[in-house]
Design an enzyme around this catalytic site. Structure first.
Site, PDB file in Angstrom:
ATOM      1  N   LYS A 237      16.196   8.084  -5.036  1.00 50.25           N
ATOM      2  CA  LYS A 237      16.895   7.191  -3.745  1.00 50.25           C
ATOM      3  C   LYS A 237      17.507   7.567  -3.626  1.00 50.25           C
ATOM      4  O   LYS A 237      17.141   6.214  -2.135  1.00 50.25           O
ATOM      5  CB  LYS A 237      17.384   6.540  -5.647  1.00 50.25           C
ATOM      6  CG  LYS A 237      18.063   5.098  -5.290  1.00 50.25           C
ATOM      7  CD  LYS A 237      17.673   4.596  -6.411  1.00 50.25           C
ATOM      8  CE  LYS A 237      18.925   4.842  -6.911  1.00 50.25           C
ATOM      9  NZ  LYS A 237      21.197   4.560  -6.872  1.00 50.25           N
ATOM     10  N   SER A 238      18.445   8.263  -3.217  1.00 46.09           N
ATOM     11  CA  SER A 238      19.366   8.895  -1.561  1.00 46.09           C
ATOM     12  C   SER A 238      18.448   9.023  -0.414  1.00 46.09           C
ATOM     13  O   SER A 238      19.240   8.743   0.281  1.00 46.09           O
ATOM     14  CB  SER A 238      20.156   9.944  -1.759  1.00 46.09           C
ATOM     15  OG  SER A 238      20.846   9.696  -2.843  1.00 46.09           O
TER      16      SER A 238
ATOM     17  N   ARG B 127      17.946   7.016   3.641  1.00 47.64           N
ATOM     18  CA  ARG B 127      18.306   7.473   4.487  1.00 47.64           C
ATOM     19  C   ARG B 127      17.085   8.017   4.787  1.00 47.64           C
ATOM     20  O   ARG B 127      17.148   7.807   6.553  1.00 47.64           O
ATOM     21  CB  ARG B 127      18.897   9.007   4.030  1.00 47.64           C
ATOM     22  CG  ARG B 127      20.261   9.059   3.456  1.00 47.64           C
ATOM     23  CD  ARG B 127      21.009  10.284   2.642  1.00 47.64           C
ATOM     24  NE  ARG B 127      21.705  10.133   2.491  1.00 47.64           N
ATOM     25  CZ  ARG B 127      22.514   9.496   1.234  1.00 47.64           C
ATOM     26  NH1 ARG B 127      21.798   8.844   0.379  1.00 47.64           N
ATOM     27  NH2 ARG B 127      23.866   9.947   0.758  1.00 47.64           N
TER      28      ARG B 127
ATOM     29  N   GLY C 261      24.304  -0.616  -4.127  1.00 47.33           N
ATOM     30  CA  GLY C 261      25.658   0.048  -3.055  1.00 47.33           C
ATOM     31  C   GLY C 261      25.334   0.480  -2.186  1.00 47.33           C
ATOM     32  O   GLY C 261      25.659   1.483  -1.299  1.00 47.33           O
TER      33      GLY C 261
ATOM     34  N   SER D 108      33.101  10.865  -3.181  1.00 46.75           N
ATOM     35  CA  SER D 108      32.335   9.893  -3.052  1.00 46.75           C
ATOM     36  C   SER D 108      30.718   9.913  -1.167  1.00 46.75           C
ATOM     37  O   SER D 108      31.534  10.402  -0.322  1.00 46.75           O
ATOM     38  CB  SER D 108      32.428   8.585  -2.139  1.00 46.75           C
ATOM     39  OG  SER D 108      31.465   7.492  -2.248  1.00 46.75           O
TER      40      SER D 108
ATOM     41  N   GLN E 172      28.837   8.362  -0.130  1.00 42.98           N
ATOM     42  CA  GLN E 172      28.258   7.388   0.715  1.00 42.98           C
ATOM     43  C   GLN E 172      28.639   6.896   1.258  1.00 42.98           C
ATOM     44  O   GLN E 172      28.884   6.767   2.267  1.00 42.98           O
ATOM     45  CB  GLN E 172      28.552   5.972  -0.783  1.00 42.98           C
ATOM     46  CG  GLN E 172      26.940   6.176  -1.667  1.00 42.98           C
ATOM     47  CD  GLN E 172      27.119   4.628  -2.776  1.00 42.98           C
ATOM     48  OE1 GLN E 172      28.178   3.764  -2.223  1.00 42.98           O
ATOM     49  NE2 GLN E 172      26.628   4.636  -3.497  1.00 42.98           N
TER      50      GLN E 172
ATOM     51  N   ASP F 153      25.403  10.393 -11.346  1.00 42.33           N
ATOM     52  CA  ASP F 153      24.524   8.970 -12.097  1.00 42.33           C
ATOM     53  C   ASP F 153      24.452   9.445 -13.355  1.00 42.33           C
ATOM     54  O   ASP F 153      23.925   8.752 -14.482  1.00 42.33           O
ATOM     55  CB  ASP F 153      23.708   9.017 -10.986  1.00 42.33           C
ATOM     56  CG  ASP F 153      24.099   7.895  -9.798  1.00 42.33           C
ATOM     57  OD1 ASP F 153      25.083   7.765 -10.275  1.00 42.33           O
ATOM     58  OD2 ASP F 153      23.368   8.390  -9.082  1.00 42.33           O
TER      59      ASP F 153
HETATM   60  C1  S3P Z   1      24.959   7.418  -4.101  1.00 41.55           C
HETATM   61  C2  S3P Z   1      25.726   7.885  -3.863  1.00 41.55           C
HETATM   62  C3  S3P Z   1      26.670   8.636  -5.242  1.00 41.55           C
HETATM   63  C4  S3P Z   1      25.885   7.802  -6.231  1.00 41.55           C
HETATM   64  C5  S3P Z   1      24.573   7.026  -5.848  1.00 41.55           C
HETATM   65  C6  S3P Z   1      23.508   6.890  -4.763  1.00 41.55           C
HETATM   66  C7  S3P Z   1      24.176   8.157  -2.554  1.00 41.55           C
HETATM   67  O1  S3P Z   1      27.824   7.464  -4.953  1.00 41.55           O
HETATM   68  O2  S3P Z   1      26.161   7.039  -7.545  1.00 41.55           O
HETATM   69  O3  S3P Z   1      23.717   6.178  -7.140  1.00 41.55           O
HETATM   70  O4  S3P Z   1      22.914   8.122  -2.016  1.00 41.55           O
HETATM   71  O5  S3P Z   1      25.195   8.930  -1.631  1.00 41.55           O
HETATM   72  P1  S3P Z   1      28.550   7.643  -4.466  1.00 41.55           P
HETATM   73  O6  S3P Z   1      29.083   8.007  -3.285  1.00 41.55           O
HETATM   74  O7  S3P Z   1      29.661   6.492  -4.524  1.00 41.55           O
HETATM   75  O8  S3P Z   1      30.076   8.722  -5.772  1.00 41.55           O
END
Ligand code: S3P
Length: 450
Positions: A26-27, A31, A99, A172, A174, A324
């Protein structure tokens, strides 16, 4: 409003068997679409996760002027606009449950002189956004949100963004990524410091698309520097299978007697594999074969076989590499002999649900007591199967739903969830894949079994 899908999983006799592929990471998928939109030329993506979260990002990139086309299953092509070239979207950008999409897009919008409004579903509208909008405001962007800075949120990007120098106060990826994305449009060098290393897919992909990124590591601390206004060039992206999704069939195989399951081509980026190390410390038979590098990321085939597990103490420093995976690890701990302590889980409170509370409730509904001590989760068990028999509230959280359904495959009595619909955000056809491994209907809609 989507229809909710009450679902139940039950013990299955012969165990889980087979080789499977789980959907793309997913990450990396988010991107790939975003960097493709910011690059000049075309980006060909294979193995893209076609879950709802990532489809929201694809739609947002289209709304911001990129051409995004699906060529076949997991095969997508993006024709980008170049750094600084995104256009004002004609309508509100709805990021659904995601998110990652919402926070990274805040970074991307902050550096473009355009107006946009972001919203999301009821879960996303509760989640904190100040963690990105506060640092991004310093580059000249203006954000106006609801109480607590929450979505819906309007963004007026900066015409001439300043480079940021930011120490991320919470672990984080993110937040780090949002700052780096804004830095792409700024003149000069953007600097981000993190006290605990978090997933580095943004740094890796920036380099892959031609940006100059320097990383200095000192133990767990990282300083990342990005030279602004690079010309990103479209580049092929091969998305590895998501280790966070592989976790579910692998943990199920560890818990259901007689099982042996292989998941192929799983991403093994060391900043993502804390769960696998932890399971091995618990005594899991979990092996990696066919290690290779695909599209710049290490991958391998993971095989898990039924194992008698023991309790484990997981240090807080490991949390970012498995953030996660705690709900499904808690399920594993519910079948282990001895005490498990997972330290430093504060960030779980701001995921798709309050995952710390939801995990405690998941266990409690199925006869397993656990304690939250500060930011630690403690589960003490005797190695017998969890009782099960509960109905778990999933709170619009895909990982709570999948963890509960994994528990039901191994517990003494079936486990139900109030809603499995949100599983589609990250793992479309999770139920079909698990039933394939079970060789029958181990997971089914609740009405059919009632
Ligand atoms: C993610 C970072 C994580 C993770 C999310 C995906 C990302 O969140 O929990 O499922 O793709 O950068 P945080 O950055 O809030 O920890």
């Amino acid at each position: 409003m989507r229809a909710s899908a009450p679902t139940i999983s039950g013990p299955n006799g012969p165990g889980l068997h087979g080789r499977v592929s789980v959907p793309g990471d997913k990450s990396v998928s988010h991107r790939a679409l975003m960097f493709g939109a910011l690059a000049v030329g075309t980006t060909d993506i294979t193995g893209l996760l076609e879950g709802e979260d990532v489809l929201r990002t694809a739609a947002a990139m289209r709304a911001l002027g990129a051409e995004v086309e699906r060529l076949g299953p997991g095969r997508w092509q993006v024709a980008g606009r170049g750094v600084g070239g995104l256009v004002e979207p004609a309508d509100v950008l709805d990021m659904g449950n995601s998110g990652t999409a919402a926070r990274l897009i805040c970074g991307l919008l902050a550096g473009h002189p355009i107006f946009a409004v972001l919203t999301g579903d009821a879960s996303l509208r509760k989640r904190p956004m100040r963690r990105v909008t506060d640092p991004l405001s310093a580059c000249g962007a203006r954000f106006t949100g609801r109480e607590g800075g929450r979505l819906p949120l309007s963004v007026e990007g900066a015409a001439d963004p300043l480079p940021l120098d930011y120490a991320v106060p919470v672990p984080s990826a993110q937040v780090k990524s949002a700052v780096l994305l804004a830095g792409l449009c700024a003149r000069g060098t953007t600097r981000v410091e993190e006290r605990e290393a978090t997933r580095d897919h943004t740094e890796n992909m920036l380099r892959h698309f031609g940006a100059a990124v320097r990383v200095e590591a000192d133990g767990n601390r990282r300083v990342i520097e990005l030279d602004g206004q690079p010309e990103l060039r479209g580049a092929p992206v091969v998305v590895p299978a998501d280790p966070s999704s592989a976790a579910f069939p692998l943990v199920a195989a560890l818990l259901v007697p007689g099982s042996r399951v292989t998941v192929e081509g799983v991403g093994l980026n060391p900043l993502r594999t804390g769960l696998f190390d932890t399971l091995r410390e618990m005594g899991a038979e979990l092996t990696v074969s066919n290690r290779r590098v695909e599209g710049g990321e290490p991958v391998g085939d993971l095989t898990a076989a039924f194992s008698e597990l023991r309790g484990v103490d997981v240090p807080a420093a490991r949390a970012p590499s498995m953030i996660d995976e705690y709900p499904v690890l808690a399920v594993a701990a519910a079948f282990a002999r001895g005490t498990s302590r997972f330290r430093g889980l504060g960030e779980l409170r701001v995921k798709e649900s309050d995952r710390l509370a939801a995990t405690v409730a998941l266990l409690a509904a199925n006869g397993v007591q656990s304690e939250v001590e500060g930011d630690d989760l403690v589960i003490a068990r005797d190695g017998s199967p969890a009782p099960g028999g509960g109905v778990v509230e999933t709170h619009m959280d895909h990982r709570i739903a999948m963890s509960a359904l994994v528990m039901g495959l191994a517990s003494a009595r079936p486990v139900a969830v109030d809603d499995s619909a949100f599983i589609d955000t990250s793992f479309p056809d999770f139920i079909g894949l698990m039933n394939g491994l079970a060789g029958g209907t181990a997971i089914a809609p609740l009405e059919e079994t009632a």
